[in-house]
Write a protein that holds these residues in place. Sequence first.
Motif, mmCIF file in Angstrom:
data_model
loop_
_atom_site.group_PDB
_atom_site.id
_atom_site.type_symbol
_atom_site.label_atom_id
_atom_site.label_comp_id
_atom_site.label_asym_id
_atom_site.label_seq_id
_atom_site.Cartn_x
_atom_site.Cartn_y
_atom_site.Cartn_z
ATOM 1 N N ASP A 1 17.864 -23.471 25.127
ATOM 2 C CA ASP A 1 17.471 -22.150 24.658
ATOM 3 C C ASP A 1 16.372 -22.292 23.608
ATOM 4 O O ASP A 1 16.122 -23.387 23.109
ATOM 5 N N HIS B 1 15.585 -20.326 20.074
ATOM 6 C CA HIS B 1 16.142 -19.314 19.180
ATOM 7 C C HIS B 1 15.956 -19.773 17.737
ATOM 8 O O HIS B 1 16.309 -20.888 17.385
ATOM 9 N N SER C 1 22.057 -22.730 23.785
ATOM 10 C CA SER C 1 22.899 -21.540 23.682
ATOM 11 C C SER C 1 24.316 -21.953 24.054
ATOM 12 O O SER C 1 24.535 -22.853 24.857
ATOM 13 N N ARG D 1 27.883 -20.337 25.411
ATOM 14 C CA ARG D 1 28.432 -19.141 26.049
ATOM 15 C C ARG D 1 29.867 -19.357 26.464
ATOM 16 O O ARG D 1 30.248 -20.453 26.863
ATOM 17 N N ASP E 1 29.913 -14.977 30.373
ATOM 18 C CA ASP E 1 28.580 -14.378 30.237
ATOM 19 C C ASP E 1 28.246 -13.994 28.804
ATOM 20 O O ASP E 1 27.175 -13.457 28.534
ATOM 21 N N LEU F 1 27.260 -14.612 24.983
ATOM 22 C CA LEU F 1 26.649 -15.546 24.043
ATOM 23 C C LEU F 1 27.507 -15.570 22.782
ATOM 24 O O LEU F 1 27.714 -14.534 22.150
ATOM 25 N N HIS G 1 24.844 -20.768 18.908
ATOM 26 C CA HIS G 1 23.758 -21.714 19.161
ATOM 27 C C HIS G 1 24.048 -23.010 18.416
ATOM 28 O O HIS G 1 24.783 -23.010 17.424
#
Length: 192
Positions: free
Chosen positions: A28, A30, A40, A42, A45, A47, A50
Motif C-alpha cells: 500500500d 499511505h 495495508s 485487512r 474487506d 481496512l 497499516h
Amino acid sequence: RPANWADAIEAARIVAREAGVELEVAADRHAPWHPGRCASLRAGDVLVGHAGELHPRVIKAFDLPARTCAMELDLTRLEPWAARVVPAPAITTYPVATQDVALIVPQSVPAADVEAALRSGVDRHGAGDLLESIRLFDLYTGEQAGEGNKSLAYTLRFRAADRTLTVEETTGARDAAVAEAADRLGAVLRGT
C-alpha cells in the motif's frame, strides 16, 4: 539485528491473532509510511491498519532513528472480526520440527504472496494440519540475490498432536511449499 518493516507487520499479526483474527496483508501507499515499504492490514474487506517503515521526512521531523518501523491497528474495526471466545491452543508433548527455506523472488513480489504460496503448497501436500506457523526471519537484497531480486527466508514449524514427525514428512511438506512458490511466483530456492 535491527527491526525492519517485516517485523512491524508481524507485530500487527500477533496482536490480531490474539484476538482470533487473521490479517490479510497487501502492499500500500499511505502516509506517514515510506511509499515502497508500507502494507495495508485487512480483516476481510475492512481496512484495520497499516504497518511498515516510516517515511524519511517523518523520521527526520520527529528525530527518530533511521529506518524506523511502526504499525497501527484500529481495534474498534478489528473487534467485529474477533472471536468472542479465543480458544486456547492444544498443548502437545510432541516436539516441533522446523524447516527453513530461503527463496529468491523479484523485488516486486510481496512477502505476503510468498507466504500464501508456501502455505498453499503445504496444504496441497496434505500437511496443512501439521503446519503450526510460517515466519519470515530474513530479507536480503544484496549481490547474491541478483539484480532486481530479493531473498526471503522463512521458518516453517510443523507439529503433530499424536506423534513425533519424521524428517521425510517435514521435508516433503517443505518441498511441496517451495514447488508451489516456484509455480505461482517464479521463486527459486536460494543456493541452487
